[in-house]
Enzyme design. Structure first.
Site, short mmCIF file in Angstrom:
data_model
loop_
_atom_site.label_atom_id
_atom_site.label_comp_id
_atom_site.label_asym_id
_atom_site.label_seq_id
_atom_site.Cartn_x
_atom_site.Cartn_y
_atom_site.Cartn_z
N GLU A 160 0.81 -1.22 0.00
CA GLU A 160 0.00 0.00 0.00
C GLU A 160 0.84 1.27 0.00
O GLU A 160 1.70 1.44 0.87
CB GLU A 160 -0.90 0.01 1.24
CG GLU A 160 -1.80 1.23 1.34
CD GLU A 160 -2.70 1.21 2.56
OE1 GLU A 160 -3.62 2.04 2.61
OE2 GLU A 160 -2.49 0.37 3.45
N GLU A 261 -12.85 2.81 4.55
CA GLU A 261 -11.81 3.07 5.54
C GLU A 261 -11.81 4.56 5.87
O GLU A 261 -10.83 5.27 5.67
CB GLU A 261 -10.43 2.62 5.02
CG GLU A 261 -9.41 2.48 6.14
CD GLU A 261 -8.00 2.24 5.62
OE1 GLU A 261 -7.26 1.50 6.28
OE2 GLU A 261 -7.63 2.80 4.57
#
Length: 278
Positions: A160, A261
């Site tokens: 990520e 998120e």
């Protein structure tokens, strides 16, 4: 390139229980997500101070997921203090990388036991006094270890990029940065199970052209996460056209989960109006 826009109902959304429903104890969050209409959830490593928690704690979480009827679709490997100053452990020499390695089989084993098919490995911050090349070599070694463990669990390994505004010492700040690491891991292992985690919030905060990133990398992404930017709130609280971005993503061929998120402005259960309107 013009791509058709698809409805949000075409997407599979999961709830990140490390940012949403945190007003509740961990073991009560899966049921709260289910009550809000979700069948899938994701988590950062739930025990930031313990990469190898007692088996009873892992079992209790698995039982809570099962009782709620929720599937865990994404899990972080141990990443240090998160939320907090850390952004992963695998490239940090010494105790932290040792804790990461101790966690690899624990996290992968738990993922396998609950049917989770995506494991995220945050790269870690640059350390003052340590050459970047030294950290990158350690990172590749540990990511290869994690990729092999993920493969045994039937999962993909996610890499990520974060944004430099909030994570100034984190070296992967563009999609291309993360994809370069993904390619190195896949070359090292030969497994091909390392993938990009496409977090639209972090990329937007980093100033990337999201439509260009989606067009280039969307189809091959291993997982997607969303929050509006700036602010990291629910879609509609910032400046991103999340509906259009997700429609473009879907049109590229991405058909995996999209993790919510974001930080709710109030009670988590009241933060899904943007989605139910569709």
């Amino acid at each position: 390139m013009e791509l058709p826009v698809t409805a949000l109902s075409d997407h599979r959304f999961d709830v990140n229980l490390s940012l949403l429903f945190t007003e509740l104890p961990l073991l009560e969050r899966p049921a709260a997500a289910a009550a809000a209409g979700f069948t899938a959830v994701e988590l950062w490593w739930p025990w930031p101070d313990d990469p190898t928690p007692p088996a009873a704690e892992l079992t209790a979480l698995a039982d809570a997921l099962d009782a709620a009827g929720t599937r865990l679709v994404g899990l972080n490997f141990y990443a240090g203090r998160l939320p907090g100053p850390d952004r992963g452990a695998l490239s940090v020499p010494g105790t932290e990388s040792e804790r990461f390695r101790a966690n690899v089989d624990v996290a992968a084993g738990f993922a396998q036991s609950v049917g989770c098919r995506a494991l995220n490995a945050l790269y870690g911050n640059r350390v003052e006094g340590v050459a970047p090349g030294v950290q990158d070599a350690l990172a590749l070694e540990n990511l290869a270890l994690a990729a092999r463990a993920a493969d045994r669990a039937g999962a993909v390994l996610l890499v990520e990029p974060l944004n430099a505004l909030e994570s100034p010492h984190y070296p992967l700040v563009t999609a291309a940065d993360a994809v370069a690491v993904v390619d190195k891991v896949n070359a090292a292992t030969g497994l091909g199970n390392a993938r990009l985690l496409l977090d639209l919030y972090h990329l937007a905060m980093g100033g990337e052209d999201l439509t260009a990133v989606i067009d280039r990398y969307g189809a091959g992404a291993g997982h997607v996460q969303i929050a509006d930017a700036p602010g990291r709130g629910a879609p509609g609280t910032g400046g991103l056209d999340v509906d259009a971005l997700l429609g473009r993503l879907r049109a590229t061929g991405y058909d995996g989960w999209t993790g919510l998120e974001y930080r709710p402005a109030g009670a988590s259960a009241d933060s899904f109006g943007w989605l139910t309107r569709h």
